[in-house]
Write a protein that holds these residues in place. Sequence first.
Motif, PDB file in Angstrom:
ATOM      1  N   SER A 270       0.829  -1.208   0.000  1.00 52.60           N
ATOM      2  CA  SER A 270       0.000   0.000   0.000  1.00 52.60           C
ATOM      3  C   SER A 270       0.865   1.260   0.000  1.00 52.60           C
ATOM      4  O   SER A 270       1.935   1.308   0.622  1.00 52.60           O
ATOM      5  CB  SER A 270      -0.919   0.006   1.213  1.00 52.60           C
ATOM      6  OG  SER A 270      -0.187   0.231   2.392  1.00 52.60           O
TER       7      SER A 270
ATOM      8  N   GLU B 163       0.088   3.958   1.450  1.00 50.71           N
ATOM      9  CA  GLU B 163       0.035   4.534   2.790  1.00 50.71           C
ATOM     10  C   GLU B 163       1.149   3.976   3.674  1.00 50.71           C
ATOM     11  O   GLU B 163       1.783   4.715   4.434  1.00 50.71           O
ATOM     12  CB  GLU B 163      -1.328   4.259   3.440  1.00 50.71           C
ATOM     13  CG  GLU B 163      -2.490   5.038   2.833  1.00 50.71           C
ATOM     14  CD  GLU B 163      -2.876   4.528   1.442  1.00 50.71           C
ATOM     15  OE1 GLU B 163      -2.528   3.354   1.119  1.00 50.71           O
ATOM     16  OE2 GLU B 163      -3.488   5.286   0.684  1.00 50.71           O
ATOM     17  N   SER B 164       1.397   2.667   3.567  1.00 46.98           N
ATOM     18  CA  SER B 164       2.444   2.067   4.402  1.00 46.98           C
ATOM     19  C   SER B 164       3.824   2.586   4.008  1.00 46.98           C
ATOM     20  O   SER B 164       4.684   2.821   4.866  1.00 46.98           O
ATOM     21  CB  SER B 164       2.402   0.541   4.295  1.00 46.98           C
ATOM     22  OG  SER B 164       2.722   0.115   2.979  1.00 46.98           O
ATOM     23  N   GLU B 165       4.031   2.798   2.718  1.00 46.38           N
ATOM     24  CA  GLU B 165       5.324   3.308   2.264  1.00 46.38           C
ATOM     25  C   GLU B 165       5.501   4.779   2.620  1.00 46.38           C
ATOM     26  O   GLU B 165       6.609   5.225   2.934  1.00 46.38           O
ATOM     27  CB  GLU B 165       5.473   3.096   0.755  1.00 46.38           C
ATOM     28  CG  GLU B 165       5.689   1.650   0.367  1.00 46.38           C
ATOM     29  CD  GLU B 165       6.910   1.049   1.057  1.00 46.38           C
ATOM     30  OE1 GLU B 165       8.037   1.322   0.628  1.00 46.38           O
ATOM     31  OE2 GLU B 165       6.731   0.309   2.054  1.00 46.38           O
TER      32      GLU B 165
ATOM     33  N   LYS C  75       4.274   6.139   5.283  1.00 41.26           N
ATOM     34  CA  LYS C  75       4.612   6.108   6.701  1.00 41.26           C
ATOM     35  C   LYS C  75       6.075   5.726   6.898  1.00 41.26           C
ATOM     36  O   LYS C  75       6.774   6.308   7.741  1.00 41.26           O
ATOM     37  CB  LYS C  75       3.716   5.119   7.443  1.00 41.26           C
ATOM     38  CG  LYS C  75       3.981   5.074   8.954  1.00 41.26           C
ATOM     39  CD  LYS C  75       3.085   4.066   9.651  1.00 41.26           C
ATOM     40  CE  LYS C  75       3.336   4.083  11.162  1.00 41.26           C
ATOM     41  NZ  LYS C  75       4.751   3.845  11.509  1.00 41.26           N
TER      42      LYS C  75
END
Length: 444
Positions: free
Chosen positions: A95, A97-99, A101
């Motif tokens: 995702s 979003e995870s990267e 973060k």
Amino acid sequence: MWNIRKRLWDRLVIDPESEEARKFYDNEVQMTAQVLRSNPKSYGAWKHRAWVQTKWPNPDWTRELSLCGKMLEADERNFHCWDYRRFTCQQSNASKESELKFTRDKIAANFSNFSSWHYRSSLLQPMDDKQFEEELSLVTNAMFTDPADQSAWLYLRWLLQSRQNRMTGVYVDKANGKILLRVAKPMKADQLGPVMMNEKQVDITWNDNASPNIVLEGTFPPIDEELCTLSVAGECIQFKEGQSFVLRYRTDFSAVVQKTLQNIEELLELEPDNKWCHLSIIDLYLLYQLPECRVDLREKLNRLLQFDPMRKEYYNHLGNLMRLSEAIASSVSTSLSLRGLSLSSLGAPLTHMVFLEKLDLSNNNLTSVEPLLSCMPRLQCLVLDHNQLRSIRALRALPSLCELSVCHNEIDSADEIQAMQEWPQLTAFNFEGNPEKSSDSVAQ
């Protein structure tokens, strides 16, 4: 050696899901891990490991991301590992979003980690307004934390440039039914969608839609009413009374830009010798045409030349762009004189003025006019006297050019002169005062 192992794999592994293939896979993964422990920046090992993952039906992407995390803890600027992480995320559909973060955590640990900033920029394309403001807050925090570090400043420049309009120059001849659009990136006309004039859809016939271009030219049925608005590709352009051309700068982010300018000026009071503050204010002016910056821009440019003399040529280029911007800020005519401005290069916003028919660039220091060739389809008369040009043959790419003057340049090739003389499109050609030829104007 790596290629030999690849060939052996292809020759010996018949069934990619067999136990034998599994052994080969585990062996290659373990071997590359051993190599990377001793040489974390081995091109071959990283590339081979990526190749191996594509050969196995069900790679353990969680393990690969964990490996990247550990390697980046040891060396946060290992660009080989950053490349492999991007590959892993693409293959595993990790995702965004995870990267984001992950990169934010890395930046929080060290604002100077340019690899994290760079990876973050690739994840934020496209970027909405909310994300833009969040990124601006993040980079502002980094600027104040470590003003001397270039990473945050370079990210700020990218961030500001990312908000560029899709169209940077618009010309409409409503009486004769002609339209020219200068776009930021090459595109086909059919990608624009419907064109609205004064909130009414207009049927545009585009001249060339075979390949992407940065200048799109078309015709439409003439209209009698005063042109007030033009809407195309989701952007609305406002025309003043009698105006036919609009240079497009970002105005919808004026409040954000003003706040950014204010933050930089506050930091400049604390760090008066910080070159990045001076440079970023100039960038803001050139990108957004902020009139309140004009007063001290030259003083800031002089300070940069004092702080950083090794980059003198780059700062001189910025000076060129500033003089260009000032000279054409109020121009709406099809004729423009940039005579005697000490220009040594050309760029925006001149290259956005697609409507120009006559351009005087005499008495400057130009060695090339290449930027003009793809963005001025209507240019008929070009004056380049008293510059430092050595070659002019490329000017034949200007489709409407019929009058050219290149007196007192440094053209020392008879072939250059002959190529222009034999060009049937050219009706007037003046080349006196050049090393190879010295004669009166030639009219064909």
